[in-house]
Scaffold this motif. Sequence first.
Motif, PDB file in Angstrom:
ATOM      1  N   UNK A  10       4.504  42.043  28.018  1.00 45.08           N
ATOM      2  CA  UNK A  10       5.452  43.139  28.224  1.00 45.08           C
ATOM      3  C   UNK A  10       5.971  43.180  29.662  1.00 45.08           C
ATOM      4  N   UNK A  11       5.196  42.714  30.606  1.00 44.15           N
ATOM      5  CA  UNK A  11       5.626  42.659  32.003  1.00 44.15           C
ATOM      6  C   UNK A  11       6.629  41.532  32.236  1.00 44.15           C
ATOM      7  N   UNK A  12       6.418  40.393  31.569  1.00 44.84           N
ATOM      8  CA  UNK A  12       7.269  39.219  31.788  1.00 44.84           C
ATOM      9  C   UNK A  12       8.564  39.241  30.973  1.00 44.84           C
ATOM     10  N   UNK A  13       8.535  39.822  29.801  1.00 46.32           N
ATOM     11  CA  UNK A  13       9.701  39.807  28.912  1.00 46.32           C
ATOM     12  C   UNK A  13      10.979  40.359  29.556  1.00 46.32           C
ATOM     13  N   UNK A  60      -3.186  31.963  22.932  1.00 45.35           N
ATOM     14  CA  UNK A  60      -4.619  32.263  22.881  1.00 45.35           C
ATOM     15  C   UNK A  60      -5.258  32.202  24.274  1.00 45.35           C
ATOM     16  N   UNK A  61      -4.784  31.292  25.122  1.00 43.74           N
ATOM     17  CA  UNK A  61      -5.424  31.083  26.418  1.00 43.74           C
ATOM     18  C   UNK A  61      -4.674  31.728  27.584  1.00 43.74           C
ATOM     19  N   UNK A  62      -3.403  32.065  27.389  1.00 47.81           N
ATOM     20  CA  UNK A  62      -2.596  32.650  28.453  1.00 47.81           C
ATOM     21  C   UNK A  62      -1.256  33.094  27.901  1.00 47.81           C
ATOM     22  N   UNK A  63      -0.494  33.785  28.731  1.00 47.41           N
ATOM     23  CA  UNK A  63       0.895  34.131  28.429  1.00 47.41           C
ATOM     24  C   UNK A  63       1.739  33.183  29.267  1.00 47.41           C
ATOM     25  N   UNK A  64       2.666  32.491  28.624  1.00 50.63           N
ATOM     26  CA  UNK A  64       3.472  31.510  29.339  1.00 50.63           C
ATOM     27  C   UNK A  64       4.914  31.986  29.502  1.00 50.63           C
ATOM     28  N   UNK A  65       5.491  31.633  30.624  1.00 50.83           N
ATOM     29  CA  UNK A  65       6.877  31.933  30.955  1.00 50.83           C
ATOM     30  C   UNK A  65       7.560  30.588  31.172  1.00 50.83           C
ATOM     31  N   UNK A  66       8.484  30.243  30.278  1.00 56.89           N
ATOM     32  CA  UNK A  66       9.187  28.958  30.335  1.00 56.89           C
ATOM     33  C   UNK A  66      10.603  29.181  30.856  1.00 56.89           C
ATOM     34  N   UNK A  95       1.877  29.907  33.715  1.00 60.36           N
ATOM     35  CA  UNK A  95       0.870  30.546  32.869  1.00 60.36           C
ATOM     36  C   UNK A  95       0.229  31.728  33.574  1.00 60.36           C
ATOM     37  N   UNK A  96      -0.010  32.794  32.801  1.00 57.99           N
ATOM     38  CA  UNK A  96      -0.611  34.011  33.337  1.00 57.99           C
ATOM     39  C   UNK A  96      -1.716  34.492  32.408  1.00 57.99           C
ATOM     40  N   UNK A  97      -2.877  34.795  32.986  1.00 59.42           N
ATOM     41  CA  UNK A  97      -3.970  35.384  32.230  1.00 59.42           C
ATOM     42  C   UNK A  97      -4.081  36.869  32.527  1.00 59.42           C
ATOM     43  N   UNK A  98      -3.525  37.282  33.647  1.00 60.40           N
ATOM     44  CA  UNK A  98      -3.485  38.696  34.026  1.00 60.40           C
ATOM     45  C   UNK A  98      -2.056  39.027  34.447  1.00 60.40           C
ATOM     46  N   UNK A  99      -1.767  40.301  34.501  1.00 61.64           N
ATOM     47  CA  UNK A  99      -0.421  40.723  34.898  1.00 61.64           C
ATOM     48  C   UNK A  99      -0.129  40.219  36.305  1.00 61.64           C
ATOM     49  N   UNK A 100       1.029  39.589  36.493  1.00 62.47           N
ATOM     50  CA  UNK A 100       1.366  39.090  37.825  1.00 62.47           C
ATOM     51  C   UNK A 100       1.594  40.242  38.805  1.00 62.47           C
TER      52      UNK A 100
END
Length: 125
Positions: A10-13, A60-66, A95-100
Motif C-alpha cells: 500500500x505504501x509503494x502502489x 511470499x518473500x518480499x514486496x517488489x517494485x519493478x 525488494x522490500x520486506x518492511x515499509x521503506x
Amino acid sequence: MPSDYPSVFATLKPILSKYSPRLSIKTDTSTEYTLLTKSASPFHQHKGEPLYFGSVRLGKAYVSFHLMPLYMCPELIKTIPPTLKKRMQGKTCFNFKTAPDPDLIAALKHLTEAGFKQWAAKKWL
C-alpha cells in the motif's frame, strides 16, 4: 507472507498509480499493480503488446517494485542513491520486506518520475 507486506504494498502502489492517467492499468489487485503504455503504434510495443512500464507485486518473500525505464534508459541507474541500490535485484527491481523510510520513498518517486519523463520524451507513452 509476513503480515506487514500488505502495508508495504500500500505504501509503494501510489508511486506508480500517479501515472495511471497517462498509462494503462493492466492489473489492479491486492497483490499486484501493473502499468503498461497505451500506445497502439507498433513502434511503441514489444512483440505486438504495449510496453511494460512498472509494477508493485506482493510476494511470499518480499514486496517488489519493478520499473522498466531503468532497463530501457540505463542512464537512470546512475541516479539511484546507494541506500536504494542496496534493495535492487536485477536491473529493474527493488525488494522490500518492511515499509521503506521516507528517503527511499522519495528516491523511488524521483526515479519513477525521471523514467516517465524519459519515456514521454521518446514518445513511448
